[in-house]
Design an enzyme around this catalytic site. Structure first.
Site, PDB file in Angstrom:
ATOM      1  CD  GLU A 124      -2.940  -1.267   2.241  1.00 60.13           C
ATOM      2  OE1 GLU A 124      -2.672  -0.752   3.335  1.00 60.13           O
ATOM      3  OE2 GLU A 124      -4.020  -1.820   1.969  1.00 60.13           O
ATOM      4  CG  ASP A 170      -7.570  -5.525   5.089  1.00 61.56           C
ATOM      5  OD1 ASP A 170      -7.002  -5.865   6.134  1.00 61.56           O
ATOM      6  OD2 ASP A 170      -7.662  -4.347   4.714  1.00 61.56           O
ATOM      7  CD  GLU A 214      -9.679  -1.356   8.091  1.00 61.33           C
ATOM      8  OE1 GLU A 214      -8.754  -1.945   8.687  1.00 61.33           O
ATOM      9  OE2 GLU A 214      -9.562  -0.894   6.944  1.00 61.33           O
TER      10      GLU A 214
HETATM   11  C1  GCV Z   1      -2.332   0.233   8.462  1.00 62.73           C
HETATM   12  C2  GCV Z   1      -5.923  -2.152   5.452  1.00 62.73           C
HETATM   13  C3  GCV Z   1      -6.329  -0.912   6.196  1.00 62.73           C
HETATM   14  C4  GCV Z   1      -5.166   0.065   6.312  1.00 62.73           C
HETATM   15  C5  GCV Z   1      -4.003  -0.665   7.002  1.00 62.73           C
HETATM   16  C6  GCV Z   1      -3.656  -1.897   6.175  1.00 62.73           C
HETATM   17  C7  GCV Z   1      -2.549  -2.725   6.819  1.00 62.73           C
HETATM   18  O1  GCV Z   1      -5.684  -1.869   4.110  1.00 62.73           O
HETATM   19  O2  GCV Z   1      -7.437  -0.329   5.564  1.00 62.73           O
HETATM   20  O3  GCV Z   1      -5.601   1.151   7.056  1.00 62.73           O
HETATM   21  O4  GCV Z   1      -2.898   0.169   7.177  1.00 62.73           O
HETATM   22  O5  GCV Z   1      -4.785  -2.713   6.050  1.00 62.73           O
HETATM   23  O6  GCV Z   1      -2.896  -3.708   7.470  1.00 62.73           O
HETATM   24  O7  GCV Z   1      -1.402  -2.413   6.662  1.00 62.73           O
END
Ligand code: GCV
Length: 666
Positions: free
Chosen positions: A274, A353, A381
């Site tokens: 990411e 996720d 989340e």
């Molecule tokens: C910390 C998902 C979440 C992100 C998070 C990522 C990760 O994509 O939406 O906020 O980033 O996971 O676990 O690194």
């Protein structure tokens, strides 16, 4: 002051308890084989004093050293493994034996738990030993004070790019230790701006101070690292893990970190994920990156926890071949056995996720020669933002009990991460945690069950989701059996209820993009994140069989075959693995479309039932807690109603098939 309000003590409130004769055991304490000046021993004794004075109104004093007297005997026992303890009552004498200081501290918390639950100490006879060597909370706190995916206020570690340390920090460490957590990562895995400098003189002093507070409670201190620190801090033009200048810079940096931060356990790294930098930029492997850092921390006994959340987040939705679910396995399996002994790969429970329902990641147990750590998400989340009630321990239990078939007799995820499968030590479990500086720490008071429960489960995996509530509810909410019954029922059913009114049968997502609360069926459908449901007028789901993306083949048999066909795939995961027509008949005899309608109506009704049951607790639980949870149930119902109506309407409009029961669909 880093708490915006006076903060609560949660399950360590130590209010006055019923008179059960427990006081006689704890007034006179003998300490044998432990050094009273040791920082963890000191904390254990302080906690004992605090707890018994609050709950029993007595003073616990160490009256004997190195000799047993009546009352409570705290004794070092070298035969017990590290972090273990046993407690036994006989003839008016209560003996707590522990393998080391952490074991003593956990044993003291066990005793206090017993008192807090209004149970007698007489007749006690227990032995407890941790199932997982590493039991960690991961904070996603940013240094500006915000928390990535935080739903309970701001950070209590960071304010305006600085570190804050006060009484709340200590209370936090007490809460953490009380459930057996022995490692904490304080900053977000997305390490940017000021956070990159946590490993520099700019912050060393305060980081060291913070780390010492954790040391008092037997908790190892960890930081998340920026893989490109050589560029951002070091002024080099590269972060290539095989570049001699990069290697030398990290060696020097780690020497400095371990010299300046006492109690440092090591580092957590999110690389090539990411937008975060990593070894792929330089044509190197994940093992190259992890091993380079591991070599730099090795002289100090440090470990590198390397995350496996590596996938292409710039996918084309038109591309049916690339499958995000495959990515973790594809990126890591080939280097199995190439990782250094002090590297642990941290693997999310599912391949996508943290959805409400996903299969278990095939990397867990798929790797046979590499240290592994399971990562789950206690922060809600995708499971309701600590507005909707969602007790996650039943889900974590499913993950731990899953048979990977990696090794006969020791093949569950619990076996793998405890070290039983490979006979290794650097293994464990971590949770992205749900705390913030709200007075109640977790936003929704009921979400503290997840904070508590994760730690207890990490220490003792055999505990059931219900066992954990039998501890937490009386400790934090009420010892009234009626109240316990109502809350336990809500919590134990809450995950399934949430699943019913959100995305069906393992397909996941359908959430409002970026924020991830609330329904948006096509929110991510034409986006770059690889999270598609592929619904059309005939059916829905992603074909991950051997005729589709082949993801099902990443599992060992018999899982691979089971997931590969519509007939043998567990139905709760049907749409994760297969594209299925709406007219497909499920084992219940219902068509898929009817299942979608029914489960969404049911899910809403169940949430409404929870809210009503909670209303019945007015006057029976603390007024503030009552109001907090009631307000959240109000929001949960609005959310569940939106999900129900949007999902039902969407699929009715796509399929043109009406609800058999003729309920309102828009
Ligand atoms: C910390 C998902 C979440 C992100 C998070 C990522 C990760 O994509 O939406 O906020 O980033 O996971 O676990 O690194």
């Amino acid at each position: 002051m880093n708490g915006k309000n006076a903060w609560k003590q949660l399950w360590l409130a130590y209010d006055k308890k019923k008179e059960l004769g427990n006081g006689v055991y704890v007034e006179k304490v003998s300490l044998i084989g432990f050094d009273e000046e040791n920082r963890v021993v000191k904390s254990a004794l302080q906690e004992l004093k605090k707890g018994v004075s609050g709950m029993l109104g007595v003073t616990a004093e160490v009256t004997e050293k190195d000799a047993e007297a009546k009352g409570l005997v705290l004794k070092k026992c070298d035969e017990l493994p590290k972090e273990s303890y046993s407690i036994k009552e006989e003839g008016g004498k209560l003996t707590l034996m522990a393998g080391d200081e952490n074991g003593l501290l956990y044993g003291v918390f066990h005793l206090l738990r017993q008192i807090s639950m209004e149970k007698k100490l007489s007749g006690m006879n227990v032995t407890c030993k941790p199932d997982n060597p590493l039991r960690m909370y991961n904070h996603w706190d940013n240094m500006d004070g915000s928390i990535e995916r935080g739903y309970s206020g701001n950070s209590f570690f960071f304010v305006k790019n600085d570190i804050v340390i006060d009484e709340r920090t200590r209370d936090y460490a007490r809460l953490v230790a009380s459930v057996g957590i022995n490692g904490v990562v304080i900053n977000n895995v997305n390490v940017k701006q000021a956070a990159s400098w946590l490993i520099s003189d700019r912050f060393f002093e305060k980081v060291a101070e913070l780390s010492k507070i954790f040391a008092d409670y037997g908790i190892k201190f960890f930081l998340s690292l920026n893989f490109a620190a050589t560029i951002e801090l070091g002024g080099l033009d590269s972060a290539d893990p095989l570049d001699e200048r990069v290697i030398a810079w990290w060696k020097e940096k780690m020497k400095e970190c371990f010299a300046k931060i006492p109690n440092l356990g090591g580092f957590l790294v999110k690389a090539d994920s990411e937008g975060r930098p990593g070894p792929f930029t330089y044509g190197r492997t994940q093992a190259d990156g992890a091993n380079m850092l591991a070599e730099a921390v090795r002289p100090y006994g440090g470990i590198i926890i390397w995350r496996c959340f590596v996938y292409n987040c710039k996918q084309d939705w038109r591309d049916y071949k690339t499958d995000r679910a495959r990515a973790g396995y594809d990126n890591f399996i080939q280097m199995d056995g190439d990782y250094a002994e002090n590297v642990i790969l941290q693997i999310k429970n599912g391949p996508m996720d943290f959805q409400i329902r996903e299969p278990i990641s095939p990397l867990l147990g798929g790797l046979k020669k590499t240290n592994q750590m399971l990562e789950v998400q206690v922060a809600q989340e995708y499971t309701g933002h600590q507005i909707d009630v969602c007790y996650l321990i039943p889900m974590f239990k499913e993950v731990l009990d899953f048979h990977t078939y990696c090794k006969p007799g020791a093949d569950t995820v619990a076996d793998v991460i405890s070290g039983r499968t490979m006979g290794n030590q650097n293994t464990g479990i971590a949770a992205v945690i749900n705390t913030g500086n709200d007075a109640n720490w977790t936003g929704n008071d009921l979400a503290a069950a997840n904070l508590y429960g994760f730690g207890r489960l990490a220490y003792q995996t055999s505990l059931s989701a219900g066992d954990i509530l039998d501890e937490w509810i009386p400790m934090q909410i009420s010892t009234d059996p009626e109240v316990i019954k109502v809350i336990k029922d809500i919590l134990l059913r809450s995950r399934e209820t949430y699943e019913k009114y959100t995305s069906p049968l393992g397909i996941g997502w359908m959430v409002t993009p970026h924020d991830h609360y609330g329904c948006s069926v096509d929110g991510y459908e034409y986006d770059r994140w690889g999270t598609y449901h592929r619904a059309d007028h005939l059916g829905i789901g992603v074909d991950r069989s051997d005729k589709g993306t082949g993801y099902a083949q990443q599992y060992y048999e018999p899982n691979a075959t089971a997931y590969n066909s519509v007939e043998s795939c567990p139905e709760e995961l049907l749409l994760f693995f297969h594209h299925v027509p709406y007219t497909h008949v499920l084992k219940t005899g219902k068509t898929l479309i009817q299942h979608i309608y029914d489960s969404h109506f049911e899910g809403y009704d169940e949430a409404e039932g929870f809210a009503k049951a909670w209303d019945g607790l007015e006057g029976k639980v603390d007024a503030e807690v009552f109001a907090n949870v009631k307000e959240r149930f109000g929001r949960q119902l609005a959310n569940a109603r939106d999900w129900r109506d949007q999902v039902n309407t969407y699929f009715y409009r796509k399929s043109g098939i009406p609800d058999e029961k003729g309920r309102t669909i828009y």
